[in-house]
Design a protein around this motif. Structure first.
Motif, PDB file in Angstrom:
ATOM      1  N   THR A  52     -47.644  -5.363 -10.491  1.00  0.00           N
ATOM      2  CA  THR A  52     -47.999  -3.949 -10.340  1.00  0.00           C
ATOM      3  C   THR A  52     -46.785  -3.032 -10.419  1.00  0.00           C
ATOM      4  N   ARG A  53     -45.621  -3.530 -10.021  1.00  0.00           N
ATOM      5  CA  ARG A  53     -44.420  -2.688 -10.044  1.00  0.00           C
ATOM      6  C   ARG A  53     -43.708  -2.724 -11.389  1.00  0.00           C
ATOM      7  N   GLN A  54     -43.780  -3.844 -12.071  1.00  0.00           N
ATOM      8  CA  GLN A  54     -43.128  -3.968 -13.380  1.00  0.00           C
ATOM      9  C   GLN A  54     -44.206  -3.849 -14.458  1.00  0.00           C
ATOM     10  N   TYR A  55     -44.787  -2.641 -14.578  1.00  0.00           N
ATOM     11  CA  TYR A  55     -45.945  -2.488 -15.433  1.00  0.00           C
ATOM     12  C   TYR A  55     -45.574  -2.434 -16.908  1.00  0.00           C
ATOM     13  N   LYS A  56     -46.570  -2.735 -17.727  1.00  0.00           N
ATOM     14  CA  LYS A  56     -46.345  -2.933 -19.156  1.00  0.00           C
ATOM     15  C   LYS A  56     -46.186  -1.637 -19.937  1.00  0.00           C
ATOM     16  N   SER A  57     -46.291  -0.475 -19.264  1.00  0.00           N
ATOM     17  CA  SER A  57     -46.209   0.791 -19.985  1.00  0.00           C
ATOM     18  C   SER A  57     -44.773   1.158 -20.346  1.00  0.00           C
ATOM     19  N   ASP A  58     -43.797   0.338 -19.917  1.00  0.00           N
ATOM     20  CA  ASP A  58     -42.393   0.640 -20.209  1.00  0.00           C
ATOM     21  C   ASP A  58     -42.032   0.235 -21.626  1.00  0.00           C
ATOM     22  N   VAL A  59     -42.800   0.721 -22.594  1.00  0.00           N
ATOM     23  CA  VAL A  59     -42.545   0.403 -23.990  1.00  0.00           C
ATOM     24  C   VAL A  59     -42.737   1.654 -24.817  1.00  0.00           C
ATOM     25  N   SER A  60     -42.094   1.696 -25.966  1.00  0.00           N
ATOM     26  CA  SER A  60     -42.245   2.829 -26.866  1.00  0.00           C
ATOM     27  C   SER A  60     -43.439   2.593 -27.769  1.00  0.00           C
ATOM     28  N   THR A  61     -44.301   3.583 -27.906  1.00  0.00           N
ATOM     29  CA  THR A  61     -45.514   3.458 -28.707  1.00  0.00           C
ATOM     30  C   THR A  61     -45.592   4.602 -29.696  1.00  0.00           C
ATOM     31  N   SER A  62     -46.602   4.540 -30.555  1.00  0.00           N
ATOM     32  CA  SER A  62     -46.794   5.622 -31.513  1.00  0.00           C
ATOM     33  C   SER A  62     -47.098   6.926 -30.802  1.00  0.00           C
ATOM     34  N   MET A 100     -32.835  -8.024 -27.286  1.00  0.00           N
ATOM     35  CA  MET A 100     -32.697  -6.876 -26.386  1.00  0.00           C
ATOM     36  C   MET A 100     -32.613  -7.368 -24.945  1.00  0.00           C
ATOM     37  N   SER A 101     -31.752  -6.772 -24.160  1.00  0.00           N
ATOM     38  CA  SER A 101     -31.584  -7.190 -22.767  1.00  0.00           C
ATOM     39  C   SER A 101     -32.840  -6.901 -21.958  1.00  0.00           C
ATOM     40  N   GLN A 102     -33.173  -7.838 -21.071  1.00  0.00           N
ATOM     41  CA  GLN A 102     -34.300  -7.643 -20.171  1.00  0.00           C
ATOM     42  C   GLN A 102     -33.867  -6.753 -19.010  1.00  0.00           C
ATOM     43  N   TRP A 103     -34.798  -5.992 -18.477  1.00  0.00           N
ATOM     44  CA  TRP A 103     -34.500  -5.160 -17.324  1.00  0.00           C
ATOM     45  C   TRP A 103     -35.736  -5.107 -16.437  1.00  0.00           C
ATOM     46  N   PHE A 104     -35.565  -4.676 -15.193  1.00  0.00           N
ATOM     47  CA  PHE A 104     -36.690  -4.548 -14.285  1.00  0.00           C
ATOM     48  C   PHE A 104     -36.465  -3.354 -13.381  1.00  0.00           C
ATOM     49  N   ARG A 105     -37.533  -2.925 -12.734  1.00  0.00           N
ATOM     50  CA  ARG A 105     -37.455  -1.770 -11.840  1.00  0.00           C
ATOM     51  C   ARG A 105     -37.038  -2.209 -10.430  1.00  0.00           C
ATOM     52  N   MET A 106     -36.083  -1.499  -9.878  1.00  0.00           N
ATOM     53  CA  MET A 106     -35.693  -1.681  -8.476  1.00  0.00           C
ATOM     54  C   MET A 106     -35.981  -0.356  -7.779  1.00  0.00           C
ATOM     55  N   TYR A 107     -36.868  -0.369  -6.796  1.00  0.00           N
ATOM     56  CA  TYR A 107     -37.302   0.857  -6.151  1.00  0.00           C
ATOM     57  C   TYR A 107     -36.413   1.222  -4.963  1.00  0.00           C
ATOM     58  N   ALA A 108     -36.193   2.518  -4.780  1.00  0.00           N
ATOM     59  CA  ALA A 108     -35.318   2.994  -3.713  1.00  0.00           C
ATOM     60  C   ALA A 108     -35.847   2.645  -2.327  1.00  0.00           C
ATOM     61  N   GLU A 109     -37.133   2.389  -2.210  1.00  0.00           N
ATOM     62  CA  GLU A 109     -37.717   2.064  -0.914  1.00  0.00           C
ATOM     63  C   GLU A 109     -37.200   0.732  -0.368  1.00  0.00           C
ATOM     64  N   VAL A 110     -36.532  -0.060  -1.216  1.00  0.00           N
ATOM     65  CA  VAL A 110     -35.905  -1.298  -0.750  1.00  0.00           C
ATOM     66  C   VAL A 110     -34.962  -1.001   0.423  1.00  0.00           C
ATOM     67  N   LEU A 111     -34.356   0.175   0.397  1.00  0.00           N
ATOM     68  CA  LEU A 111     -33.418   0.568   1.451  1.00  0.00           C
ATOM     69  C   LEU A 111     -34.071   0.558   2.822  1.00  0.00           C
ATOM     70  N   ASP A 112     -35.385   0.815   2.872  1.00  0.00           N
ATOM     71  CA  ASP A 112     -36.097   0.893   4.149  1.00  0.00           C
ATOM     72  C   ASP A 112     -37.091  -0.243   4.339  1.00  0.00           C
ATOM     73  N   ASP A 113     -37.031  -1.255   3.496  1.00  0.00           N
ATOM     74  CA  ASP A 113     -37.945  -2.386   3.603  1.00  0.00           C
ATOM     75  C   ASP A 113     -37.356  -3.413   4.560  1.00  0.00           C
ATOM     76  N   PRO A 114     -37.979  -3.615   5.732  1.00  0.00           N
ATOM     77  CA  PRO A 114     -37.397  -4.547   6.706  1.00  0.00           C
ATOM     78  C   PRO A 114     -37.324  -5.978   6.189  1.00  0.00           C
ATOM     79  N   LYS A 115     -38.235  -6.365   5.303  1.00  0.00           N
ATOM     80  CA  LYS A 115     -38.201  -7.731   4.760  1.00  0.00           C
ATOM     81  C   LYS A 115     -36.904  -7.975   3.995  1.00  0.00           C
ATOM     82  N   VAL A 116     -36.459  -6.931   3.289  1.00  0.00           N
ATOM     83  CA  VAL A 116     -35.228  -7.047   2.502  1.00  0.00           C
ATOM     84  C   VAL A 116     -33.999  -6.856   3.379  1.00  0.00           C
ATOM     85  N   GLN A 117     -34.034  -5.824   4.214  1.00  0.00           N
ATOM     86  CA  GLN A 117     -32.846  -5.475   4.989  1.00  0.00           C
ATOM     87  C   GLN A 117     -32.515  -6.489   6.077  1.00  0.00           C
TER      88      GLN A 117
END
Length: 207
Positions: free
Chosen positions: A86-96, A1-18
């Motif tokens: 903290t941003r890529q939390y482990k709850s992104d899985v399907s459970t019973s 299965m392909s790996q994926w990660f979360r990219m948050y919209a706040e990156v748009l306003d993060d001076p470290k990134v921009q």
């Protein structure tokens, strides 16, 4: 299965990134992909250089620049993107529990004659259930969960959403806000509801 990660919209306003130049921004995004591919850790420097298609000296300078601006941090396991765990939390899985939620939703939809959207948020956050996972009173569970998330003072606003749309749609929008950890959950929920459009009109009862 392909790996994926979360990219948050706040990156748009993060001076470290921009403030990154184009090459460093590309390198940072590729490093995020590489971290996801290696389950939250970065490989050896030589492997990073190979994955980024650059020589080790150039890759080392890139990593140093990203560390200096705070986008990469070092702990006992080595280098990793800042706040990755903290941003890529482990709850992104399907459970019973997700399966139980979907079964309840299906039965509720059949009862109400409405079809709630089948979205990925069901696999991320399941706010509309009580402690033992049952939902004998869906309306009470919905209201208790919605007020617990938004605050009891927002009950009238929640009621307005339900009257303009329908309960399953509002529940799904609130679940999405929780799953995405929305900074402004009310604006996020209203945006989702606007995007999905008004709910199905309620039948008029002749008197």
């Amino acid at each position: 299965m392909s790996q994926w990660f979360r990219m948050y919209a706040e990156v748009l306003d993060d001076p470290k990134v921009q403030r990154l130049n184009g090459e460093d921004f590309k390198g940072w995004v590729n490093i995020l992909c590489l971290t996801a591919k290696h389950n939250g850790t970065l490989p050896a420097a030589s492997d990073i250089a190979f994955a980024l298609r650059m020589d080790e000296k150039k890759a080392a300078k890139l990593l140093q620049r990203l560390v200096s601006c705070g986008l990469l941090v070092e702990d006992e396991t080595g280098l990793k993107p800042n706040k990755w765990d903290t941003r890529q939390y482990k709850s992104d899985v399907s459970t019973s529990r997700v399966k139980r939620f979907r079964e309840r939703s299906k039965k509720q939809d059949e009862t109400e004659g409405e079809t709630a959207p089948d979205t990925e948020t069901e696999a991320e956050v399941i706010p509309f259930s009580n402690e033992n996972g049952s939902a004998s009173d869906p309306d009470k569970v919905f209201w208790d969960s919605a007020k617990a998330f938004l605050g009891a003072s927002k009950a009238s606003l929640i009621g307005k959403w339900v009257s303009q749309h329908d309960r399953p749609s509002v529940a799904a929008a609130i679940a999405s806000a929780q799953a995405e950890r929305a900074v402004d959950p009310i604006a996020f929920i209203e945006g989702v509801l606007r995007k999905n459009g008004p709910g199905r009109p309620k039948p008029r009862i002749a008197i």
